[in-house]
Design a protein around this motif. Sequence first.
Motif, PDB file in Angstrom:
ATOM      1  N   LEU A  31       5.785   1.350  25.964  1.00 27.86           N
ATOM      2  CA  LEU A  31       6.072   1.982  24.674  1.00 27.86           C
ATOM      3  C   LEU A  31       4.829   2.009  23.782  1.00 27.86           C
ATOM      4  N   VAL A  32       4.050   0.938  23.791  1.00 26.70           N
ATOM      5  CA  VAL A  32       2.821   0.917  22.990  1.00 26.70           C
ATOM      6  C   VAL A  32       1.840   1.962  23.524  1.00 26.70           C
ATOM      7  N   GLU A  33       1.766   2.107  24.835  1.00 32.94           N
ATOM      8  CA  GLU A  33       0.891   3.139  25.416  1.00 32.94           C
ATOM      9  C   GLU A  33       1.362   4.539  25.036  1.00 32.94           C
ATOM     10  N   LYS A  34       2.674   4.755  25.009  1.00 29.36           N
ATOM     11  CA  LYS A  34       3.209   6.054  24.572  1.00 29.36           C
ATOM     12  C   LYS A  34       2.886   6.310  23.102  1.00 29.36           C
ATOM     13  N   LEU A  35       2.899   5.236  22.298  1.00 27.51           N
ATOM     14  CA  LEU A  35       2.513   5.365  20.890  1.00 27.51           C
ATOM     15  C   LEU A  35       1.050   5.776  20.789  1.00 27.51           C
ATOM     16  N   ALA A  36       0.202   5.184  21.614  1.00 29.24           N
ATOM     17  CA  ALA A  36      -1.226   5.546  21.629  1.00 29.24           C
ATOM     18  C   ALA A  36      -1.402   7.019  21.975  1.00 29.24           C
ATOM     19  N   ILE A  37      -0.636   7.509  22.932  1.00 33.80           N
ATOM     20  CA  ILE A  37      -0.721   8.922  23.314  1.00 33.80           C
ATOM     21  C   ILE A  37      -0.340   9.815  22.137  1.00 33.80           C
ATOM     22  N   LYS A  38       0.743   9.486  21.440  1.00 35.96           N
ATOM     23  CA  LYS A  38       1.164  10.297  20.282  1.00 35.96           C
ATOM     24  C   LYS A  38       0.078  10.338  19.207  1.00 35.96           C
ATOM     25  N   ILE A  39      -0.506   9.193  18.929  1.00 30.73           N
ATOM     26  CA  ILE A  39      -1.553   9.131  17.914  1.00 30.73           C
ATOM     27  C   ILE A  39      -2.748   9.971  18.365  1.00 30.73           C
ATOM     28  N   HIS A  40      -3.169   9.806  19.598  1.00 31.13           N
ATOM     29  CA  HIS A  40      -4.306  10.559  20.133  1.00 31.13           C
ATOM     30  C   HIS A  40      -4.038  12.061  20.107  1.00 31.13           C
ATOM     31  N   GLN A  41      -2.861  12.469  20.554  1.00 32.90           N
ATOM     32  CA  GLN A  41      -2.545  13.897  20.622  1.00 32.90           C
ATOM     33  C   GLN A  41      -2.428  14.547  19.252  1.00 32.90           C
ATOM     34  N   SER A  42      -2.251  13.740  18.207  1.00 34.31           N
ATOM     35  CA  SER A  42      -2.183  14.312  16.852  1.00 34.31           C
ATOM     36  C   SER A  42      -3.549  14.808  16.389  1.00 34.31           C
TER      37      SER A  42
ATOM     38  N   PRO B 144     -11.658  -1.540  14.872  1.00 36.03           N
ATOM     39  CA  PRO B 144     -11.446  -2.888  14.338  1.00 36.03           C
ATOM     40  C   PRO B 144      -9.998  -3.090  13.910  1.00 36.03           C
ATOM     41  N   LEU B 145      -9.556  -4.334  14.038  1.00 33.63           N
ATOM     42  CA  LEU B 145      -8.188  -4.705  13.699  1.00 33.63           C
ATOM     43  C   LEU B 145      -8.180  -5.558  12.441  1.00 33.63           C
ATOM     44  N   ALA B 146      -7.452  -5.100  11.445  1.00 32.56           N
ATOM     45  CA  ALA B 146      -7.240  -5.871  10.218  1.00 32.56           C
ATOM     46  C   ALA B 146      -5.792  -6.357  10.234  1.00 32.56           C
ATOM     47  N   ILE B 147      -5.540  -7.451   9.532  1.00 35.12           N
ATOM     48  CA  ILE B 147      -4.205  -8.056   9.550  1.00 35.12           C
ATOM     49  C   ILE B 147      -3.728  -8.318   8.128  1.00 35.12           C
TER      50      ILE B 147
ATOM     51  N   PRO C 286       1.426  -4.690  18.985  1.00 37.67           N
ATOM     52  CA  PRO C 286       1.020  -3.283  19.156  1.00 37.67           C
ATOM     53  C   PRO C 286      -0.324  -2.994  18.486  1.00 37.67           C
ATOM     54  N   GLY C 287      -0.603  -3.626  17.354  1.00 39.06           N
ATOM     55  CA  GLY C 287      -1.885  -3.418  16.677  1.00 39.06           C
ATOM     56  C   GLY C 287      -3.044  -3.860  17.538  1.00 39.06           C
ATOM     57  N   ASP C 288      -2.908  -5.012  18.185  1.00 42.45           N
ATOM     58  CA  ASP C 288      -3.952  -5.524  19.068  1.00 42.45           C
ATOM     59  C   ASP C 288      -4.189  -4.569  20.240  1.00 42.45           C
ATOM     60  N   ILE C 289      -3.123  -4.120  20.867  1.00 40.17           N
ATOM     61  CA  ILE C 289      -3.258  -3.214  22.008  1.00 40.17           C
ATOM     62  C   ILE C 289      -3.902  -1.898  21.579  1.00 40.17           C
ATOM     63  N   LEU C 290      -3.444  -1.340  20.463  1.00 42.59           N
ATOM     64  CA  LEU C 290      -4.017  -0.075  19.970  1.00 42.59           C
ATOM     65  C   LEU C 290      -5.483  -0.251  19.589  1.00 42.59           C
ATOM     66  N   SER C 291      -5.823  -1.405  19.020  1.00 41.19           N
ATOM     67  CA  SER C 291      -7.211  -1.685  18.663  1.00 41.19           C
ATOM     68  C   SER C 291      -8.098  -1.662  19.903  1.00 41.19           C
TER      69      SER C 291
END
Length: 174
Positions: free
Chosen positions: A19-30, A58-61, A47-52
Amino acid sequence: MLTEDGKHLYVSYGEYHNLVEKLAIKIHQSGWEFDTILCLARGGMRPGDILSRIFEKPLAIMSTSSYRANAGTEQGHLDIAKYITTPQGEIAGRVLLVDDLADSGHTLQSVVRMLRDNYPPITDLRTAVIWTKGVSSFQPDYSVDYLPTNPWIHQPFEVYDRMHIADVLAKWKV
């Protein structure tokens, strides 16, 4: 796996990562380019860590908390941290705000408003979640699954909500 009554959704580690990978695809395709990922702890950390890592950003928290009662199953007062932890000084530019889900929508709505009001260096802000529930008052910019029946999501790591150090020691016979 969604139960027949639609009240519970059980997610394995493999499904979660897919699901996180599918989220990455949606963000990229936008086609939207961003500078930093800001994850909401705790739910948005994974999910933030994986997307980072995937986007090499960079990842902020930012810590938020509302699900504290009854081993994290009851929503209460929303607390939002005063400070953001980031490796680049002050958070600025185009920011992707990540959480695991838009449940009631209250957390995301409040954080987005706070960021817009208090962080003028943020020039563009978009939101990403894995799940959006039908009852959510907030519609994220990116979401993988819409859950009209509003099930309780049993994420694979929730076993640790009820596990204490004594349980770990007993499990490993230490």
